[in-house]
Design a protein around this motif. Structure first.
Motif, PDB file in Angstrom:
ATOM      1  N   LEU A   1      10.426 -45.965   7.563  1.00  0.00           N
ATOM      2  CA  LEU A   1       9.489 -46.630   8.467  1.00  0.00           C
ATOM      3  C   LEU A   1       8.811 -47.832   7.809  1.00  0.00           C
ATOM      4  O   LEU A   1       8.512 -48.823   8.472  1.00  0.00           O
ATOM      5  N   ASN A   2       8.574 -47.724   6.505  1.00  0.00           N
ATOM      6  CA  ASN A   2       7.839 -48.768   5.783  1.00  0.00           C
ATOM      7  C   ASN A   2       8.693 -49.549   4.793  1.00  0.00           C
ATOM      8  O   ASN A   2       8.156 -50.352   4.024  1.00  0.00           O
ATOM      9  N   LYS A   3      10.004 -49.338   4.823  1.00  0.00           N
ATOM     10  CA  LYS A   3      10.850 -49.903   3.775  1.00  0.00           C
ATOM     11  C   LYS A   3      10.742 -51.424   3.667  1.00  0.00           C
ATOM     12  O   LYS A   3      10.670 -51.979   2.559  1.00  0.00           O
ATOM     13  N   GLU A   4      10.736 -52.114   4.793  1.00  0.00           N
ATOM     14  CA  GLU A   4      10.685 -53.574   4.754  1.00  0.00           C
ATOM     15  C   GLU A   4       9.454 -54.069   4.011  1.00  0.00           C
ATOM     16  O   GLU A   4       9.538 -54.908   3.101  1.00  0.00           O
ATOM     17  N   VAL A   5       8.294 -53.537   4.381  1.00  0.00           N
ATOM     18  CA  VAL A   5       7.066 -54.012   3.751  1.00  0.00           C
ATOM     19  C   VAL A   5       6.907 -53.467   2.336  1.00  0.00           C
ATOM     20  O   VAL A   5       6.360 -54.139   1.454  1.00  0.00           O
ATOM     21  N   LEU A   6       7.394 -52.259   2.081  1.00  0.00           N
ATOM     22  CA  LEU A   6       7.355 -51.718   0.721  1.00  0.00           C
ATOM     23  C   LEU A   6       8.164 -52.584  -0.236  1.00  0.00           C
ATOM     24  O   LEU A   6       7.750 -52.843  -1.374  1.00  0.00           O
ATOM     25  N   ASP A   7       9.335 -53.053   0.222  1.00  0.00           N
ATOM     26  CA  ASP A   7      10.158 -53.933  -0.608  1.00  0.00           C
ATOM     27  C   ASP A   7       9.443 -55.256  -0.875  1.00  0.00           C
ATOM     28  O   ASP A   7       9.556 -55.830  -1.964  1.00  0.00           O
ATOM     29  N   LEU A   8       8.705 -55.734   0.115  1.00  0.00           N
ATOM     30  CA  LEU A   8       7.943 -56.973  -0.072  1.00  0.00           C
ATOM     31  C   LEU A   8       6.868 -56.785  -1.144  1.00  0.00           C
ATOM     32  O   LEU A   8       6.684 -57.637  -2.022  1.00  0.00           O
ATOM     33  N   TYR A   9       6.166 -55.659  -1.082  1.00  0.00           N
ATOM     34  CA  TYR A   9       5.125 -55.389  -2.073  1.00  0.00           C
ATOM     35  C   TYR A   9       5.719 -55.218  -3.469  1.00  0.00           C
ATOM     36  O   TYR A   9       5.166 -55.712  -4.460  1.00  0.00           O
ATOM     37  N   ALA A  10       6.830 -54.497  -3.544  1.00  0.00           N
ATOM     38  CA  ALA A  10       7.456 -54.225  -4.843  1.00  0.00           C
ATOM     39  C   ALA A  10       7.983 -55.495  -5.508  1.00  0.00           C
ATOM     40  O   ALA A  10       8.156 -55.542  -6.727  1.00  0.00           O
ATOM     41  N   ALA A  11       8.235 -56.532  -4.712  1.00  0.00           N
ATOM     42  CA  ALA A  11       8.740 -57.796  -5.247  1.00  0.00           C
ATOM     43  C   ALA A  11       7.614 -58.693  -5.760  1.00  0.00           C
ATOM     44  O   ALA A  11       7.874 -59.747  -6.338  1.00  0.00           O
ATOM     45  N   CYS A  12       6.377 -58.286  -5.546  1.00  0.00           N
ATOM     46  CA  CYS A  12       5.228 -59.066  -6.014  1.00  0.00           C
ATOM     47  C   CYS A  12       4.895 -58.705  -7.456  1.00  0.00           C
ATOM     48  O   CYS A  12       5.575 -57.888  -8.090  1.00  0.00           O
ATOM     49  N   HIS A  13       3.830 -59.291  -7.957  1.00  0.00           N
ATOM     50  CA  HIS A  13       3.372 -58.968  -9.314  1.00  0.00           C
ATOM     51  C   HIS A  13       1.878 -58.666  -9.323  1.00  0.00           C
ATOM     52  O   HIS A  13       1.461 -57.614  -9.793  1.00  0.00           O
ATOM     53  N   THR A  14       1.078 -59.555  -8.778  1.00  0.00           N
ATOM     54  CA  THR A  14      -0.377 -59.400  -8.810  1.00  0.00           C
ATOM     55  C   THR A  14      -0.915 -58.856  -7.490  1.00  0.00           C
ATOM     56  O   THR A  14      -0.239 -58.921  -6.460  1.00  0.00           O
ATOM     57  N   PRO A  15      -2.147 -58.352  -7.495  1.00  0.00           N
ATOM     58  CA  PRO A  15      -2.773 -57.898  -6.243  1.00  0.00           C
ATOM     59  C   PRO A  15      -2.864 -59.015  -5.205  1.00  0.00           C
ATOM     60  O   PRO A  15      -2.696 -58.765  -4.003  1.00  0.00           O
ATOM     61  N   GLU A  16      -3.127 -60.235  -5.656  1.00  0.00           N
ATOM     62  CA  GLU A  16      -3.232 -61.365  -4.738  1.00  0.00           C
ATOM     63  C   GLU A  16      -1.905 -61.615  -4.021  1.00  0.00           C
ATOM     64  O   GLU A  16      -1.878 -61.918  -2.818  1.00  0.00           O
ATOM     65  N   GLU A  17      -0.810 -61.470  -4.746  1.00  0.00           N
ATOM     66  CA  GLU A  17       0.509 -61.657  -4.141  1.00  0.00           C
ATOM     67  C   GLU A  17       0.807 -60.547  -3.134  1.00  0.00           C
ATOM     68  O   GLU A  17       1.418 -60.785  -2.089  1.00  0.00           O
TER      69      GLU A  17
END
Length: 257
Positions: free
Chosen positions: A198-214
């Motif tokens: 259900l959350n895979k798309e957005v989870l992948d987006l978060y996992a590709a970031c580095h900082t909290p701001e990103e």
């Protein structure tokens, strides 16, 4: 949770008398043992070793429990019974990072190194009781919030951010780059795999970031995009009929007369 590395205990030599200790040394040792017990991994002993087919989690997973949920439906209790996490007593200190409503910063892949060394913990309390919960009893060096995610559990299905303890831990693991561990943790629940789907798309987006701001930027961009998609879908449903459709309807009415 999975079993950690075994500790080698050397046998005490019998040819030397035990070293005399004063009361202060004994007191310090008792306090250290209490802290170790509060964050020790359940179902583990010093001589135990994981079986070949048993998944080993990369670090300790734990929970502070305020006993506000139905024990039979509580996902955190279920993880405890499965020996996948351990409980930290209220007021005792957890050495790692806690996913908590008191966090002022969002979890990000940047936190991975600290969590690998010290562990990941979650707060188990009712969403209805958050404001009246003594969260000051949760003691840890780092507290974090989770970004936007949708619940898949039966109680709050589809609600943004109303995650169970298990969902929160799985989300934390996924964002930090431990996707396999997240999937293993959720195997305990019949709906567990669906949470990640259900959350895979957005989870992948978060996992590709580095900082909290990103992470926050990825969250806001995602929410803006899905809002636009919903508006477009709604507009398409509300569009008036085209001229050709109107002419056909008029012809049908004349034929009927």
């Amino acid at each position: 949770m999975g079993k950690g590395k075994n500790r080698v205990v050397k046998p005490r030599r019998r040819d030397k008398p035990p070293k005399e200790r004063n009361a202060e040394e004994e007191e310090d040792e008792e306090e250290e043992e209490l802290e170790d017990e509060s964050t020790s991994e359940p179902g583990t002993d010093e001589d135990a070793s994981p079986s070949d087919d048993e998944f080993e989690f990369p670090f300790r997973l734990a929970m502070y429990d305020f006993n506000q949920c139905d024990p039979k439906r509580c996902s955190g209790r279920k993880l405890l019974r499965a020996k996948l996490i351990n409980e930290v007593k209220l007021g005792q200190r957890f050495p790692g990072l806690v996913l908590s409503p008191t966090g002022t910063c969002t979890l990000a892949p940047k936190d991975r190194g600290f969590v690998e060394q010290n562990g990941l913990c979650v707060v188990d309390c009712s969403w209805k009781e958050v404001e009246r919960t003594p969260l000051h009893r949760v003691k840890a060096p780092e507290h974090r919030l989770l970004p936007y995610l949708v619940a898949a559990n039966s109680v709050n299905y589809g609600k943004p951010c109303h995650l169970t303890c298990a969902e929160a831990l799985a989300a934390g693991l996924y964002i930090l780059g431990f996707q396999e561990a997240a999937s293993e943790l959720m195997k305990v629940f019949s709906w567990g795999a669906h949470f990640i789907e259900l959350n895979k798309e957005v989870l992948d987006l978060y996992a590709a970031c580095h900082t909290p701001e990103e992470v926050i930027k990825a969250q806001n961009d995602y929410l803006e995009r899905i809002d636009k998609e919903r508006e477009e879908q709604s507009r398409a449903l509300d569009l008036p009929p085209s001229e050709s459709e109107s002419e056909e309807e008029e012809e049908e009415e004349e034929d009927g007369e």
